[in-house]
Design a protein around this motif. Structure first.
Motif, PDB file in Angstrom:
ATOM      1  N   THR A   1      23.195 -17.299  12.957  1.00 34.73           N
ATOM      2  CA  THR A   1      23.879 -16.419  13.889  1.00 34.73           C
ATOM      3  C   THR A   1      24.621 -17.294  14.900  1.00 34.73           C
ATOM      4  O   THR A   1      24.441 -18.518  14.935  1.00 34.73           O
ATOM      5  CB  THR A   1      22.878 -15.521  14.637  1.00 34.73           C
ATOM      6  OG1 THR A   1      22.003 -16.361  15.424  1.00 34.73           O
ATOM      7  CG2 THR A   1      22.038 -14.705  13.663  1.00 34.73           C
ATOM      8  N   ALA A   2      25.436 -16.665  15.736  1.00 31.41           N
ATOM      9  CA  ALA A   2      26.181 -17.414  16.749  1.00 31.41           C
ATOM     10  C   ALA A   2      25.223 -18.161  17.679  1.00 31.41           C
ATOM     11  O   ALA A   2      25.453 -19.322  18.047  1.00 31.41           O
ATOM     12  CB  ALA A   2      27.072 -16.467  17.543  1.00 31.41           C
ATOM     13  N   GLN A   3      24.109 -17.493  18.050  1.00 31.85           N
ATOM     14  CA  GLN A   3      23.128 -18.119  18.944  1.00 31.85           C
ATOM     15  C   GLN A   3      22.526 -19.370  18.321  1.00 31.85           C
ATOM     16  O   GLN A   3      22.366 -20.400  18.982  1.00 31.85           O
ATOM     17  CB  GLN A   3      22.025 -17.110  19.268  1.00 31.85           C
ATOM     18  CG  GLN A   3      20.935 -17.657  20.194  1.00 31.85           C
ATOM     19  CD  GLN A   3      19.707 -16.761  20.257  1.00 31.85           C
ATOM     20  OE1 GLN A   3      19.250 -16.264  19.225  1.00 31.85           O
ATOM     21  NE2 GLN A   3      19.191 -16.529  21.452  1.00 31.85           N
ATOM     22  N   ARG A   4      22.199 -19.295  17.024  1.00 29.76           N
ATOM     23  CA  ARG A   4      21.560 -20.439  16.357  1.00 29.76           C
ATOM     24  C   ARG A   4      22.547 -21.571  16.130  1.00 29.76           C
ATOM     25  O   ARG A   4      22.182 -22.756  16.211  1.00 29.76           O
ATOM     26  CB  ARG A   4      20.935 -19.974  15.043  1.00 29.76           C
ATOM     27  CG  ARG A   4      19.775 -18.998  15.268  1.00 29.76           C
ATOM     28  CD  ARG A   4      19.322 -18.305  14.003  1.00 29.76           C
ATOM     29  NE  ARG A   4      18.388 -17.222  14.324  1.00 29.76           N
ATOM     30  CZ  ARG A   4      17.867 -16.400  13.437  1.00 29.76           C
ATOM     31  NH1 ARG A   4      18.189 -16.514  12.143  1.00 29.76           N
ATOM     32  NH2 ARG A   4      17.032 -15.455  13.818  1.00 29.76           N
TER      33      ARG A   4
ATOM     34  N   PHE B   1      11.372 -17.650  20.260  1.00 27.06           N
ATOM     35  CA  PHE B   1      12.720 -17.857  19.701  1.00 27.06           C
ATOM     36  C   PHE B   1      12.653 -18.939  18.619  1.00 27.06           C
ATOM     37  O   PHE B   1      13.310 -19.968  18.720  1.00 27.06           O
ATOM     38  CB  PHE B   1      13.706 -18.266  20.797  1.00 27.06           C
ATOM     39  CG  PHE B   1      13.673 -17.389  22.016  1.00 27.06           C
ATOM     40  CD1 PHE B   1      14.309 -16.155  22.022  1.00 27.06           C
ATOM     41  CD2 PHE B   1      12.994 -17.797  23.159  1.00 27.06           C
ATOM     42  CE1 PHE B   1      14.277 -15.345  23.152  1.00 27.06           C
ATOM     43  CE2 PHE B   1      12.956 -16.993  24.295  1.00 27.06           C
ATOM     44  CZ  PHE B   1      13.595 -15.765  24.282  1.00 27.06           C
ATOM     45  N   HIS B   2      11.831 -18.678  17.600  1.00 24.23           N
ATOM     46  CA  HIS B   2      11.513 -19.725  16.632  1.00 24.23           C
ATOM     47  C   HIS B   2      12.756 -20.273  15.938  1.00 24.23           C
ATOM     48  O   HIS B   2      12.977 -21.488  15.891  1.00 24.23           O
ATOM     49  CB  HIS B   2      10.530 -19.201  15.587  1.00 24.23           C
ATOM     50  CG  HIS B   2      10.059 -20.260  14.635  1.00 24.23           C
ATOM     51  ND1 HIS B   2      10.688 -20.523  13.444  1.00 24.23           N
ATOM     52  CD2 HIS B   2       9.020 -21.142  14.714  1.00 24.23           C
ATOM     53  CE1 HIS B   2      10.068 -21.507  12.826  1.00 24.23           C
ATOM     54  NE2 HIS B   2       9.048 -21.901  13.568  1.00 24.23           N
ATOM     55  N   SER B   3      13.588 -19.416  15.398  1.00 22.72           N
ATOM     56  CA  SER B   3      14.734 -19.889  14.616  1.00 22.72           C
ATOM     57  C   SER B   3      15.733 -20.646  15.483  1.00 22.72           C
ATOM     58  O   SER B   3      16.248 -21.704  15.083  1.00 22.72           O
ATOM     59  CB  SER B   3      15.421 -18.710  13.925  1.00 22.72           C
ATOM     60  OG  SER B   3      14.567 -18.143  12.950  1.00 22.72           O
ATOM     61  N   ALA B   4      16.031 -20.120  16.672  1.00 21.82           N
ATOM     62  CA  ALA B   4      16.973 -20.791  17.566  1.00 21.82           C
ATOM     63  C   ALA B   4      16.411 -22.138  18.026  1.00 21.82           C
ATOM     64  O   ALA B   4      17.153 -23.137  18.113  1.00 21.82           O
ATOM     65  CB  ALA B   4      17.274 -19.907  18.773  1.00 21.82           C
TER      66      ALA B   4
END
Length: 297
Positions: free
Chosen positions: A109-112, A209-212
């Protein structure tokens, strides 16, 4: 982790991240809290042992100590006599690890993507930073310990390298050699404070926020490739506690330019071979422990 910590510029946190014990290590550090103190005051030692995951920590510390004692001379000799192939090995190890750990991010995603780019940018900025001075006084010693330990548990960022940038590497070594107890106590207090605070922050981020956070930490790995690039041009030096000049700011160059600058053989084929060996080690870890080492905690 012990072998990595011997090499300035390579983080023990990187090895914890690669081998999949990072989450568990943060959780174990975080468990040194008021709940532990209450258990100890009530003489509930078995519960306290379990609370801090002590078996894991003892095994880890024994592994680090064994590695340092058995590999210190070998790694130090390689760093002194064959630094370029040694850096190439770590380059292959870290590059392959970063590529494997990208799978932990999941859907992008944009955040990641921003988190990944932020991690890369921070690691690059640290790698290219000139040395700065914290100044004198025990306050500077405390903050040096606080900042260095935070860097040490981050993958891709070396605590000893941060001490070099802060101008505290030589004073810390000199204090250890001369047994300056006040200096060591203040530095250790700063390190303990940093470890307790930062481990809690990282553990919280990985839970919420594990993935980020995984994208951010993987970005640190990609950015740290600049530090372990085998061929470098030295821009500035610092005097170590033994009087010898040590490089503090270096920039990556191509093998041909390295040959022109240093007059030394860049050992290109050997470097490619040992980099592939490092990548193979990561592949074996990944195959042994599942989809990705980071899943195992």
């Amino acid at each position: 982790m012990g072998a990595a910590d011997i090499v300035p510029g390579v983080s023990g946190g990187t090895m914890a991240f690669i081998t999949g014990i990072y989450d568990r290590l943060l959780a174990a550090i975080k468990s040194f809290d008021l709940a532990l103190l209450r258990l100890l005051l009530r003489a509930r030692f078995a519960a306290a042992w379990k609370h801090v995951d002590a078996l894991f920590l003892v095994a880890l510390l024994l592994g680090i100590a064994t590695s340092m004692l058995s590999l210190a001379r070998l790694v130090s000799w390689l760093l002194e006599s064959h630094p370029v192939p040694l850096w190439a090995f770590f380059f292959g190890l870290i590059l392959a690890s970063a590529l494997v750990l990208l799978k932990q991010v999941g859907q992008w995603t944009a955040q990641r993507i921003v988190a990944l780019l932020l991690g890369i940018s921070v690691a690059l900025a640290i790698a290219l930073s000139p040395a700065i001075g914290l100044g004198g006084g025990m306050t500077s010693v405390f903050f040096a310990g606080f900042i260095a330990i935070c860097a040490m548990i981050l993958p891709g960022i070396s605590g000893s390298f941060i001490l070099v940038l802060l101008g505290m590497y030589a004073p810390v070594l000199m204090a250890l050699r001369s047994l300056d107890l006040l200096f060591i106590l203040v530095f250790a207090t700063g390190a303990a404070s940093g470890l307790m605070c930062f481990s809690r922050l990282l553990h919280y981020l990985l839970e919420k926020f594990h993935s980020a956070t995984m994208a951010l930490l993987t970005g640190f790995l990609f950015g740290s490739l600049l530090v372990v690039w085998p061929w470098k041009r030295v821009e500035s030096w610092i005097r170590a506690s033994d009087g010898e000049m040590k490089p503090v700011q270096q920039f990556p160059v191509m093998p041909a330019e390295y040959l022109q600058i240093s007059g030394e053989n860049p050992q290109l084929l050997l470097c490619i071979a040992v980099a592939l060996l490092g990548a193979l080690a990561v592949w074996l870890i990944d195959r042994r422990w599942g989809e990705s080492p980071a899943q195992q905690s």
